[in-house]
Design an enzyme around this catalytic site. Structure first.
Site, PDB file in Angstrom:
ATOM      1  N   LYS A  17       0.852  -1.195   0.000  1.00 31.17           N
ATOM      2  CA  LYS A  17       0.000   0.000   0.000  1.00 31.17           C
ATOM      3  C   LYS A  17       0.880   1.235   0.000  1.00 31.17           C
ATOM      4  O   LYS A  17       2.039   1.215   0.436  1.00 31.17           O
ATOM      5  CB  LYS A  17      -0.939   0.024   1.201  1.00 31.17           C
ATOM      6  CG  LYS A  17      -0.260   0.010   2.581  1.00 31.17           C
ATOM      7  CD  LYS A  17       0.216   1.353   3.077  1.00 31.17           C
ATOM      8  CE  LYS A  17       0.831   1.278   4.487  1.00 31.17           C
ATOM      9  NZ  LYS A  17       1.549   2.532   4.865  1.00 31.17           N
ATOM     10  N   ASP A 142      -2.558  -1.118  10.774  1.00 35.40           N
ATOM     11  CA  ASP A 142      -2.726  -1.181   9.322  1.00 35.40           C
ATOM     12  C   ASP A 142      -3.409  -2.458   8.852  1.00 35.40           C
ATOM     13  O   ASP A 142      -3.879  -2.526   7.712  1.00 35.40           O
ATOM     14  CB  ASP A 142      -1.364  -1.076   8.616  1.00 35.40           C
ATOM     15  CG  ASP A 142      -0.836   0.343   8.555  1.00 35.40           C
ATOM     16  OD1 ASP A 142      -1.584   1.272   8.922  1.00 35.40           O
ATOM     17  OD2 ASP A 142       0.324   0.523   8.151  1.00 35.40           O
TER      18      ASP A 142
END
Length: 291
Positions: A17, A142
């Site tokens: 990401k 996350d």
């Protein structure tokens, strides 16, 4: 290509990401920082392979430099799911590591999320997406994003997620040859923690706007290698650092543009690793998640 069998799952992606921006808006009494960010999935991934065991043991079959098995988020995720679901089954797990540690790409969190998704299927545990996200938060802030299944605008400590539409594009990413420890960045006295809050609509109107990463100014003080990579990449567009570092990135309007930038990456005196990646709109395993 993902291979699916009754007793195995092979080539399961754990995508990287990018934080297209990252604001630190405050700090909770328990020490966790309040954040706002835009998470963008990329088609550059670690790969995990799972083989069913009937004896309940959870084993990693390969060495991962710098990651002892007992502290590996992959193993911790598997054991957490096993305890929560009450499964008597186990697994052998092989991790093909491509994403750098301490790079800000979410590699460890993504590995943990893919482990939860894959073993939830292999063990037939039947946990919902939301249940897996709640488990994932116990492993790291996350992890829920990678279980969310799509790009997201994040708030809170990173767990409050809103679907986010992002444009198709290519990114050039540079790993500057250093690992930036998250704890050192967030604990720095130089870190500001009072960025004004923005709305999802603000970011969507100006996705390539002046949004910044509040952690970047701290990271470049500690790691001049990050600054050198940013300075070089800024010649081709707006370069930013992702997460707490150390990787930096720049958006490109085409794969051809990305290829041209990669051809120009200096080989010396830096020990950079540079690559290109295309945006993803959903996690490669999103269809394995049940709402």
């Amino acid at each position: 290509m993902i291979k699916i069998g009754e007793t195995y799952l092979e080539n399961c992606p754990a995508p990287a990401k990018l934080n297209l921006f990252l604001h630190v808006t405050g700090r909770r009494d328990d020490g966790y920082h309040l954040l706002e960010s835009a998470f963008q999935l990329l088609d550059h991934s670690d790969l995990l392979h799972f083989k069913l065991r009937s004896d309940g043991q959870i084993l990693r079959t390969n060495d991962v430099p710098g990651v002892p098995q007992e502290s590996d988020l992959v193993i911790r995720a598997a054991k957490l799911l096993q305890r929560h679901s009450g499964s008597q089954l186990g697994a052998e797990i092989t991790l093909d590591k491509k994403l750098p540690m301490g790079g800000g790409l979410g590699g460890g969190s993504s590995d943990a999320a893919t482990t939860l998704i894959a073993l939830n299927r292999l063990w037939n545990s039947k946990l919902s997406r939301q249940q897996l996200m709640e488990l994932g938060l116990k492993l790291g802030a996350d992890v829920p994003f990678f279980l969310f299944g799509q790009n997201a605008f994040a708030q809170g400590i990173g767990e409050a997620l809103t679907p986010l539409q992002t444009p198709d594009c290519w990114y050039v990413v540079i790993e500057p040859g250093v690992s930036a420890p998250t704890a050192a960045i967030f604990s720095s006295k130089a870190l500001t923690r009072n960025s004004p809050s923005i709305k999802v609509s603000d970011f969507q109107r100006y996705p390539q706007g002046t949004w910044k990463n509040d952690l970047q100014s701290v990271a470049i003080q500690l790691f001049p290698e990050i600054l050198a990579a940013l300075d070089w990449l800024n010649a081709y567009g707006t370069a930013k650092m992702t997460g707490s570092g150390s990787c930096v990135f720049c958006a490109c309007d085409s794969e051809e543009t990305a290829n041209q930038i990669l051809k120009n990456v200096p080989k010396k005196p830096h020990s950079w690793n540079a690559w290109k990646a295309k945006t993803l709109h959903q996690h490669p395993l999103a269809n394995w998640l049940a709402d």
